[in-house]
Design a protein around this motif. Structure first.
Motif, PDB file in Angstrom:
ATOM      1  N   TRP A 256      -6.766 -11.401  -2.235  1.00 47.59           N
ATOM      2  CA  TRP A 256      -6.389 -10.051  -1.612  1.00 47.59           C
ATOM      3  C   TRP A 256      -6.328 -10.281  -0.261  1.00 47.59           C
ATOM      4  CZ3 TRP A 256     -10.079  -8.006   1.640  1.00 47.59           C
ATOM      5  CH2 TRP A 256     -11.321  -8.605   1.684  1.00 47.59           C
ATOM      6  N   ALA A 257      -7.229 -10.933   0.281  1.00 54.07           N
ATOM      7  CA  ALA A 257      -7.188 -11.189   1.845  1.00 54.07           C
ATOM      8  C   ALA A 257      -6.015 -12.215   2.291  1.00 54.07           C
ATOM      9  CB  ALA A 257      -8.373 -12.070   2.311  1.00 54.07           C
ATOM     10  N   PHE A 258      -5.589 -13.091   1.500  1.00 57.96           N
ATOM     11  CA  PHE A 258      -4.421 -13.999   1.844  1.00 57.96           C
ATOM     12  C   PHE A 258      -3.139 -13.124   1.576  1.00 57.96           C
ATOM     13  CE2 PHE A 258      -7.585 -16.950   1.167  1.00 57.96           C
ATOM     14  CZ  PHE A 258      -7.192 -18.146   1.988  1.00 57.96           C
TER      15      PHE A 258
ATOM     16  N   THR B 125      -8.100  -9.616  -7.711  1.00 64.30           N
ATOM     17  CA  THR B 125      -7.684  -8.253  -7.049  1.00 64.30           C
ATOM     18  C   THR B 125      -8.618  -7.111  -7.672  1.00 64.30           C
ATOM     19  OG1 THR B 125      -6.323  -8.337  -8.834  1.00 64.30           O
ATOM     20  CG2 THR B 125      -5.521  -9.016  -6.645  1.00 64.30           C
ATOM     21  N   VAL B 126      -8.865  -6.252  -7.122  1.00 65.66           N
ATOM     22  CA  VAL B 126      -9.593  -5.017  -7.488  1.00 65.66           C
ATOM     23  C   VAL B 126      -8.860  -3.540  -7.129  1.00 65.66           C
ATOM     24  CG1 VAL B 126     -11.893  -3.700  -7.415  1.00 65.66           C
ATOM     25  CG2 VAL B 126     -11.743  -6.330  -7.105  1.00 65.66           C
TER      26      VAL B 126
ATOM     27  N   GLY C 198     -10.764  -8.080  -3.972  1.00 59.85           N
ATOM     28  CA  GLY C 198     -10.514  -6.877  -2.882  1.00 59.85           C
ATOM     29  C   GLY C 198      -8.955  -6.564  -3.161  1.00 59.85           C
ATOM     30  N   TRP C 199      -8.440  -5.539  -2.256  1.00 62.24           N
ATOM     31  CA  TRP C 199      -7.079  -5.207  -2.305  1.00 62.24           C
ATOM     32  C   TRP C 199      -6.390  -5.114  -1.107  1.00 62.24           C
ATOM     33  CZ3 TRP C 199      -4.249  -4.430  -6.632  1.00 62.24           C
ATOM     34  CH2 TRP C 199      -3.130  -3.633  -6.541  1.00 62.24           C
ATOM     35  N   TYR C 200      -5.202  -5.760  -1.077  1.00 61.41           N
ATOM     36  CA  TYR C 200      -4.576  -5.770   0.216  1.00 61.41           C
ATOM     37  C   TYR C 200      -4.259  -4.612   0.897  1.00 61.41           C
ATOM     38  CZ  TYR C 200      -1.046  -5.433  -3.276  1.00 61.41           C
ATOM     39  OH  TYR C 200      -0.313  -4.844  -4.415  1.00 61.41           O
ATOM     40  N   ALA C 201      -3.835  -3.363   0.531  1.00 58.17           N
ATOM     41  CA  ALA C 201      -3.675  -2.313   1.287  1.00 58.17           C
ATOM     42  C   ALA C 201      -5.042  -1.813   1.939  1.00 58.17           C
ATOM     43  CB  ALA C 201      -2.991  -1.166   0.281  1.00 58.17           C
ATOM     44  N   VAL C 202      -6.186  -1.844   1.345  1.00 59.16           N
ATOM     45  CA  VAL C 202      -7.342  -1.506   1.757  1.00 59.16           C
ATOM     46  C   VAL C 202      -7.775  -2.492   3.011  1.00 59.16           C
ATOM     47  CG1 VAL C 202     -10.001  -1.276   1.390  1.00 59.16           C
ATOM     48  CG2 VAL C 202      -8.153  -0.808  -0.630  1.00 59.16           C
ATOM     49  N   ALA C 203      -7.278  -3.693   3.052  1.00 57.24           N
ATOM     50  CA  ALA C 203      -7.422  -4.492   3.891  1.00 57.24           C
ATOM     51  C   ALA C 203      -6.699  -4.411   5.176  1.00 57.24           C
ATOM     52  CB  ALA C 203      -7.083  -6.091   3.362  1.00 57.24           C
ATOM     53  N   TRP C 204      -5.323  -3.908   5.051  1.00 54.55           N
ATOM     54  CA  TRP C 204      -4.903  -3.369   6.041  1.00 54.55           C
ATOM     55  C   TRP C 204      -5.393  -2.118   6.850  1.00 54.55           C
ATOM     56  CZ3 TRP C 204       0.160  -3.759   2.755  1.00 54.55           C
ATOM     57  CH2 TRP C 204       0.635  -5.139   2.625  1.00 54.55           C
TER      58      TRP C 204
ATOM     59  N   LEU D  89       6.405  -9.143   0.871  1.00 56.21           N
ATOM     60  CA  LEU D  89       5.662  -7.867   0.363  1.00 56.21           C
ATOM     61  C   LEU D  89       4.234  -8.446  -0.323  1.00 56.21           C
ATOM     62  CD1 LEU D  89       8.543  -6.020  -1.356  1.00 56.21           C
ATOM     63  CD2 LEU D  89       7.530  -5.815   0.802  1.00 56.21           C
ATOM     64  N   ALA D  90       3.248  -7.684  -0.120  1.00 53.11           N
ATOM     65  CA  ALA D  90       2.044  -7.962  -0.985  1.00 53.11           C
ATOM     66  C   ALA D  90       2.259  -7.389  -2.474  1.00 53.11           C
ATOM     67  CB  ALA D  90       0.873  -7.711  -0.157  1.00 53.11           C
ATOM     68  N   VAL D  91       1.806  -8.229  -3.350  1.00 57.15           N
ATOM     69  CA  VAL D  91       2.032  -7.720  -4.779  1.00 57.15           C
ATOM     70  C   VAL D  91       0.670  -8.196  -5.556  1.00 57.15           C
ATOM     71  CG1 VAL D  91       4.434  -7.494  -4.785  1.00 57.15           C
ATOM     72  CG2 VAL D  91       3.252  -9.718  -5.828  1.00 57.15           C
TER      73      VAL D  91
END
Length: 338
Positions: free
Chosen positions: A144-146, A92-93, A186-192, A254-256
């Motif tokens: 992060w993608a998962f 996670t970044v 990476g980061w999940y919210a950026v992926a969304w 929720l992604a955390v």
């Protein structure tokens, strides 16, 4: 003199017995987890190195389990991996956050959530028809993608009443945001946000996972390949377990982001409560899928992406309400388009 001689013999016998038991445990472990190291290559250096890593882990597991803890450790497929190899499972970044996430009940349209939503004593989406099977990111820092895809799959299924399995590989290959770097984190919210911009997430069957970064092969104009689109997403107020429960009830998983330390890799059962992970930078993306109470200890049900042979079928119970391993610092939800 005779007593000294007998003592030396006993020490030697005990040492030999210990080595024999260690060798037997190592052989049993290799058989159970299909580990095949060629002892004839490099003079058996690979075999010796792996065995030593395993034995070091064995000592830590026995020491922990002999104490009074809320959780237990056990060997799994990761027990012979080096620290460098284990770090490949993280990723996670944290991007720059311009403002702190606000309470759901303070946001427009959510002011009555606390009254309207009844917070149950427990909630567990593990067996919900909309939650896809536990996946395995393998040796690629794509957690992060998962952590972005699982909540989106769930949300889309709630809308359509049909299960959907989406592509993490699309994000690994195609999301080139400054914080999202394929297998390097990476980061999940950026992926969304990326999925919003490109038109959606491909179905996994049409864009399968390879555990490495490849050339982007996503076709935004090929509607038949799109499995879900992102309507909206947001963070839940930080360090607020009640807000997380409201969001879980209203939106689903929720992604955390959490902080993984050594004991996490060997988690087996119970409510995880290692103080070593507190107050440190987050390094792994996971998904919270529920909550409950075990032996009077509140916990979150957390879904990992290291396959079903890790933890409790791929899940871990983490202490709830104390921001254990920063699990309550960056919770976020996503809403799929209809």
């Amino acid at each position: 003199m005779k007593v000294l001689f007998v003592s030396v013999i006993l020490v030697i016998v005990i040492a030999i017995k210990g080595q024999s038991e260690a060798t037997a445990e190592w052989k049993e472990y290799k058989t159970k987890h299909s580990k095949n190291y060629n002892e004839t290559v490099d003079g058996g250096k690979q075999e010796k190195m792996r065995k030593q890593v395993f034995l070091n882990k064995e000592a830590k597991i026995k020491k922990h389990n002999s104490g009074n803890s809320t959780y237990k450790l056990a060997h799994n497929k990761l027990s012979d991996r080096t620290e460098e190899e284990l770090n490949q499972l993280l990723g996670t970044v944290l991007p720059p956050l311009t403002s702190k996430p606000r309470s759901l009940i303070s946001k427009s349209g959510h002011r009555n959530d606390r009254k309207a939503i009844r917070i149950a004593a427990s909630l567990d989406y593990r067996n919900h028809s909309c939650l896809a099977a536990v996946k395995n990111q393998r040796s690629c820092g794509s957690c992060w993608a998962f952590s972005a895809i699982a909540p989106l799959e769930f949300s889309k299924c709630l809308k359509t009443k049909r299960a959907v399995v989406l592509s993490e590989q699309q994000l690994v290959d195609c999301d080139t945001a400054s914080t999202n770097m394929g297998c390097n984190g990476g980061w999940y919210a950026v992926a969304w946000k990326h999925l919003q911009q490109v038109g959606g997430s491909a179905k996994e069957a049409l864009y399968p996972y390879t555990a490495k970064k490849n050339t982007c092969n996503f076709c935004s104009k090929c509607a038949c390949k799109i499995g879900a689109k992102v309507s909206s997403f947001d963070y839940v107020e930080a360090e607020n377990a009640t807000e997380m429960q409201i969001a879980l009830t209203k939106y689903g998983p929720l992604a955390v982001a959490i902080t993984v330390v050594g004991s996490f890799y060997s988690y087996s059962s119970g409510v995880y409560d290692d103080p070593a992970c507190d107050g440190k930078d987050v390094n792994h993306g996971v998904v919270v899928v529920g909550w409950g109470v075990l032996n009077s200890i509140n916990y979150w049900v957390v879904r990992n992406t290291w396959g079903t042979n890790w933890g409790i079928g791929g899940y871990i119970l983490m202490k709830r309400g104390v921001n254990k391993c920063s699990v309550e610092t960056y919770p976020a939800y996503v809403v799929a388009a209809a």
